[in-house]
Structure formats: C-alpha cells, structure tokens
Design a protein around this motif. Structure first.
Motif, PDB file in Angstrom:
ATOM      1  N   ILE A  10       0.934  -1.391  -0.026  1.00  0.00           N
ATOM      2  CA  ILE A  10      -0.145   0.204   0.063  1.00  0.00           C
ATOM      3  C   ILE A  10       0.918   1.302   0.115  1.00  0.00           C
ATOM      4  O   ILE A  10       1.909   1.140   0.149  1.00  0.00           O
ATOM      5  CB  ILE A  10      -0.989  -0.122   1.304  1.00  0.00           C
ATOM      6  N   TRP A  11       0.302   2.362  -0.599  1.00  0.00           N
ATOM      7  CA  TRP A  11       0.811   3.705  -0.191  1.00  0.00           C
ATOM      8  C   TRP A  11       0.012   4.238   0.849  1.00  0.00           C
ATOM      9  O   TRP A  11      -0.983   4.261   1.088  1.00  0.00           O
ATOM     10  CB  TRP A  11       0.760   4.399  -1.534  1.00  0.00           C
ATOM     11  N   LEU A  12       0.887   5.054   1.644  1.00  0.00           N
ATOM     12  CA  LEU A  12       0.319   5.931   2.840  1.00  0.00           C
ATOM     13  C   LEU A  12      -0.583   6.627   2.338  1.00  0.00           C
ATOM     14  O   LEU A  12      -1.494   7.149   3.444  1.00  0.00           O
ATOM     15  CB  LEU A  12       1.300   6.529   3.738  1.00  0.00           C
ATOM     16  N   THR A  13      -0.836   7.151   1.184  1.00  0.00           N
ATOM     17  CA  THR A  13      -2.015   7.968   0.710  1.00  0.00           C
ATOM     18  C   THR A  13      -3.050   7.499   0.647  1.00  0.00           C
ATOM     19  O   THR A  13      -4.159   8.187   0.595  1.00  0.00           O
ATOM     20  CB  THR A  13      -1.568   8.790  -0.724  1.00  0.00           C
ATOM     21  N   GLU A  14      -3.031   6.016   0.480  1.00  0.00           N
ATOM     22  CA  GLU A  14      -4.263   5.338   0.663  1.00  0.00           C
ATOM     23  C   GLU A  14      -5.078   5.444   2.179  1.00  0.00           C
ATOM     24  O   GLU A  14      -4.221   5.366   2.908  1.00  0.00           O
ATOM     25  CB  GLU A  14      -4.244   3.879   0.227  1.00  0.00           C
ATOM     26  N   ASP A  15      -6.253   5.382   2.178  1.00  0.00           N
ATOM     27  CA  ASP A  15      -6.880   5.693   3.492  1.00  0.00           C
ATOM     28  C   ASP A  15      -7.173   4.232   4.122  1.00  0.00           C
ATOM     29  O   ASP A  15      -8.117   4.123   5.156  1.00  0.00           O
ATOM     30  CB  ASP A  15      -8.086   6.505   3.246  1.00  0.00           C
ATOM     31  N   ASN A  16      -6.810   3.298   3.834  1.00  0.00           N
ATOM     32  CA  ASN A  16      -7.419   2.065   4.260  1.00  0.00           C
ATOM     33  C   ASN A  16      -6.250   1.072   5.058  1.00  0.00           C
ATOM     34  O   ASN A  16      -5.764   0.314   4.326  1.00  0.00           O
ATOM     35  CB  ASN A  16      -7.819   1.141   2.928  1.00  0.00           C
ATOM     36  N   PRO A  17      -5.999   1.541   6.292  1.00  0.00           N
ATOM     37  CA  PRO A  17      -5.070   0.670   7.031  1.00  0.00           C
ATOM     38  C   PRO A  17      -5.339  -0.741   7.022  1.00  0.00           C
ATOM     39  O   PRO A  17      -4.442  -1.647   7.259  1.00  0.00           O
ATOM     40  CB  PRO A  17      -5.188   1.281   8.291  1.00  0.00           C
ATOM     41  N   GLU A  18      -6.602  -1.302   6.763  1.00  0.00           N
ATOM     42  CA  GLU A  18      -7.120  -2.633   6.707  1.00  0.00           C
ATOM     43  C   GLU A  18      -6.462  -3.553   5.889  1.00  0.00           C
ATOM     44  O   GLU A  18      -6.336  -4.692   5.888  1.00  0.00           O
ATOM     45  CB  GLU A  18      -8.594  -2.604   6.349  1.00  0.00           C
ATOM     46  N   TYR A  19      -5.539  -2.820   4.772  1.00  0.00           N
ATOM     47  CA  TYR A  19      -4.592  -3.704   3.895  1.00  0.00           C
ATOM     48  C   TYR A  19      -3.650  -4.361   4.565  1.00  0.00           C
ATOM     49  O   TYR A  19      -3.352  -5.316   4.371  1.00  0.00           O
ATOM     50  CB  TYR A  19      -3.789  -2.698   3.036  1.00  0.00           C
ATOM     51  N   LEU A  20      -3.028  -3.819   5.954  1.00  0.00           N
ATOM     52  CA  LEU A  20      -2.048  -4.175   6.725  1.00  0.00           C
ATOM     53  C   LEU A  20      -2.866  -5.324   7.778  1.00  0.00           C
ATOM     54  O   LEU A  20      -3.630  -5.164   8.719  1.00  0.00           O
ATOM     55  CB  LEU A  20      -1.380  -3.243   7.587  1.00  0.00           C
ATOM     56  N   SER A  21      -2.719  -6.658   7.576  1.00  0.00           N
ATOM     57  CA  SER A  21      -3.079  -7.923   8.292  1.00  0.00           C
ATOM     58  C   SER A  21      -3.061  -7.607   9.602  1.00  0.00           C
ATOM     59  O   SER A  21      -2.001  -7.609  10.130  1.00  0.00           O
ATOM     60  CB  SER A  21      -2.883  -9.121   7.875  1.00  0.00           C
ATOM     61  N   ARG A  73      -1.221  -0.694  14.486  1.00  0.00           N
ATOM     62  CA  ARG A  73      -1.392  -0.878  12.934  1.00  0.00           C
ATOM     63  C   ARG A  73      -1.920   0.662  12.815  1.00  0.00           C
ATOM     64  O   ARG A  73      -1.406   1.347  11.720  1.00  0.00           O
ATOM     65  CB  ARG A  73      -2.320  -1.907  12.441  1.00  0.00           C
ATOM     66  N   ASP A  74      -2.925   1.201  13.305  1.00  0.00           N
ATOM     67  CA  ASP A  74      -3.406   2.479  12.997  1.00  0.00           C
ATOM     68  C   ASP A  74      -2.673   3.507  13.286  1.00  0.00           C
ATOM     69  O   ASP A  74      -2.417   4.462  12.648  1.00  0.00           O
ATOM     70  CB  ASP A  74      -4.872   2.451  13.656  1.00  0.00           C
ATOM     71  N   GLU A  75      -1.969   3.402  14.523  1.00  0.00           N
ATOM     72  CA  GLU A  75      -0.728   4.301  15.000  1.00  0.00           C
ATOM     73  C   GLU A  75       0.144   4.378  13.844  1.00  0.00           C
ATOM     74  O   GLU A  75       0.581   5.563  13.520  1.00  0.00           O
ATOM     75  CB  GLU A  75      -0.155   4.114  16.321  1.00  0.00           C
ATOM     76  N   VAL A  76       0.840   3.254  13.543  1.00  0.00           N
ATOM     77  CA  VAL A  76       1.812   3.399  12.855  1.00  0.00           C
ATOM     78  C   VAL A  76       1.515   3.936  11.328  1.00  0.00           C
ATOM     79  O   VAL A  76       2.439   4.630  10.890  1.00  0.00           O
ATOM     80  CB  VAL A  76       2.396   1.820  12.262  1.00  0.00           C
ATOM     81  N   VAL A  77       0.373   3.674  10.784  1.00  0.00           N
ATOM     82  CA  VAL A  77      -0.055   4.399   9.418  1.00  0.00           C
ATOM     83  C   VAL A  77      -0.122   5.929   9.843  1.00  0.00           C
ATOM     84  O   VAL A  77       0.301   6.725   8.722  1.00  0.00           O
ATOM     85  CB  VAL A  77      -1.317   3.704   9.037  1.00  0.00           C
ATOM     86  N   ARG A  78      -0.774   6.211  10.937  1.00  0.00           N
ATOM     87  CA  ARG A  78      -1.150   7.781  10.956  1.00  0.00           C
ATOM     88  C   ARG A  78       0.348   8.397  11.197  1.00  0.00           C
ATOM     89  O   ARG A  78       0.567   9.401  10.622  1.00  0.00           O
ATOM     90  CB  ARG A  78      -1.985   7.749  12.334  1.00  0.00           C
ATOM     91  N   PHE A  79       1.095   7.712  12.025  1.00  0.00           N
ATOM     92  CA  PHE A  79       2.454   8.412  12.355  1.00  0.00           C
ATOM     93  C   PHE A  79       3.220   8.404  11.076  1.00  0.00           C
ATOM     94  O   PHE A  79       3.752   9.603  10.907  1.00  0.00           O
ATOM     95  CB  PHE A  79       3.262   7.311  13.417  1.00  0.00           C
ATOM     96  N   LEU A  80       3.638   7.457  10.173  1.00  0.00           N
ATOM     97  CA  LEU A  80       4.178   7.551   8.915  1.00  0.00           C
ATOM     98  C   LEU A  80       3.430   8.349   8.020  1.00  0.00           C
ATOM     99  O   LEU A  80       4.249   9.020   7.069  1.00  0.00           O
ATOM    100  CB  LEU A  80       4.337   6.245   8.213  1.00  0.00           C
ATOM    101  N   LYS A  81       2.094   8.619   7.876  1.00  0.00           N
ATOM    102  CA  LYS A  81       1.641   9.565   7.089  1.00  0.00           C
ATOM    103  C   LYS A  81       1.695  10.796   7.296  1.00  0.00           C
ATOM    104  O   LYS A  81       2.449  11.787   6.722  1.00  0.00           O
ATOM    105  CB  LYS A  81       0.206   9.535   7.230  1.00  0.00           C
TER     106      LYS A  81
END
Length: 192
Positions: free
Chosen positions: A44-55, A105-113
């Motif tokens: 995934i790219w961080l610009t996508e809004d779906n962290p559900e991609y990450l299992s 998972r949500d924190e990692v995605v939010r942080f990296l974005k």
C-alpha cells in the motif's frame, strides 16, 4: 585436434539438429507470477486511506532477539548501511508498548503519514522485544511485516543497542516529490 578427438566430437554431435530460425522473438511478454501479483496487491501507499490492507490476522513470527532488516530495490547500500548503524538523526519516534495490534497498526499508518507530510524521513519505532507476549515477539513480527508492505518505506533495520536494539527499528521513508525536486535543482546548480 587429433583424429580420435574429432571422431569423438562427431559421435557426440551425431543427433544434433540445426535450428530452424536463429532470431529471438522480442514480442513475447514477461509473465508475472501469481505470487508477484499478490505481493504487489498487498503493498500500500500511505496516501491510501485503508489501513485494513495491513493484516492483523497473520504474520510470520520472528523471535525476540531476531534482527529486522528490509530494503527496497534501488536503495543504495551506503544509505542502508548508514541507517543500520544508526548514523542518521532520528527525526521522530513512535512507541507501541501496551497497544493492541489494531491500535498499533492504525498508529503506525497515522505516524508515517504525518512524517511524510512533514518531510520527515528517518524515524524510529519502538515495538519492544515481546519476550512476555504470547506468542513471543508478536508486535515485533506484525510490525516487521507491515513495514515491508508500505511502499513509502524505503528500508528498515533493527536499532543499535544504544537506541533499544532488537526492541526498536529504524525506518527510512521515501523522499517527498518536493524534496526530490529540491535536490535535483541543487545538484544542477552545482553542475552548471
């Protein structure tokens, strides 16, 4: 070449038939395997809004003392070595202690974005070694997998002992388009 060698050569080549054509067919397309397609789809790219991609259902388990190391193609060895040795200044840090997998998972995605938006490239994520978790190193195992699935992550390596060792990872994020342009312009001025 002696006659015996020549006779032996003739005998060995007896059933060889010449090729009908000697040109390569360059129009054939390269076939991508199912595994390669699945890997591309999973990234995934961080610009996508779906962290559900990450299992949060499955990740290959690693041990508390295992070193996490990952590098995308195209990352220079010198850059990776400098990251691995902890020589880049840590610009931001995230601690995942006491978080559930979903929250982490949500924190990692939010942080990296947020880091990408702020042009922060070198970060550290503290995940702990997970010696007391069941199974051991659960958070570490999932984080290791998630980071390989995020296209904006260039490379990852377990931290040096003075930064937490195998309980933390250094992450190098890709340059923003603005930074790439800025670098290109700076190099052109130097050359011109």
């Amino acid at each position: 070449m002696s006659q015996d060698d020549f006779d032996l050569f003739q005998q060995m080549m007896g059933d060889v038939k010449p090729l009908n054509h000697d040109t390569a067919d360059l129009k054939k397309t390269h076939h991508v395997s199912e595994a390669q397609l699945a890997k591309r789809e999973a990234a995934i790219w961080l610009t996508e809004d779906n962290p559900e991609y990450l299992s949060i259902d499955h990740a290959p388990m690693i041990k508390p003392d295992d070193i996490i190391e990952f590098k995308h193609d195209g990352v220079q060895d010198g850059v990776y070595r400098k990251l691995r040795l902890g020589k880049y200044p840590i610009q931001a840090r995230l601690d995942l202690h006491r978080k559930t997998l979903k929250d982490a998972r949500d924190e990692v995605v939010r942080f990296l974005k947020q880091c990408m938006r702020m042009d922060i490239r070198t970060v550290m994520i503290v995940h702990g070694r997970g010696e007391r978790s069941n199974p051991p190193a659960m958070m570490k195992s999932y984080l290791a997998q998630w980071l390989t699935q995020i296209n904006d992550v260039q490379c990852v390596h377990s931290a040096q002992r003075f930064h937490g060792g195998t309980g933390a990872v250094y992450v190098l994020l890709r340059k923003s388009d603005d930074k790439k342009l800025e670098n290109r312009e700076r190099h052109q001025k130097r050359m011109g």
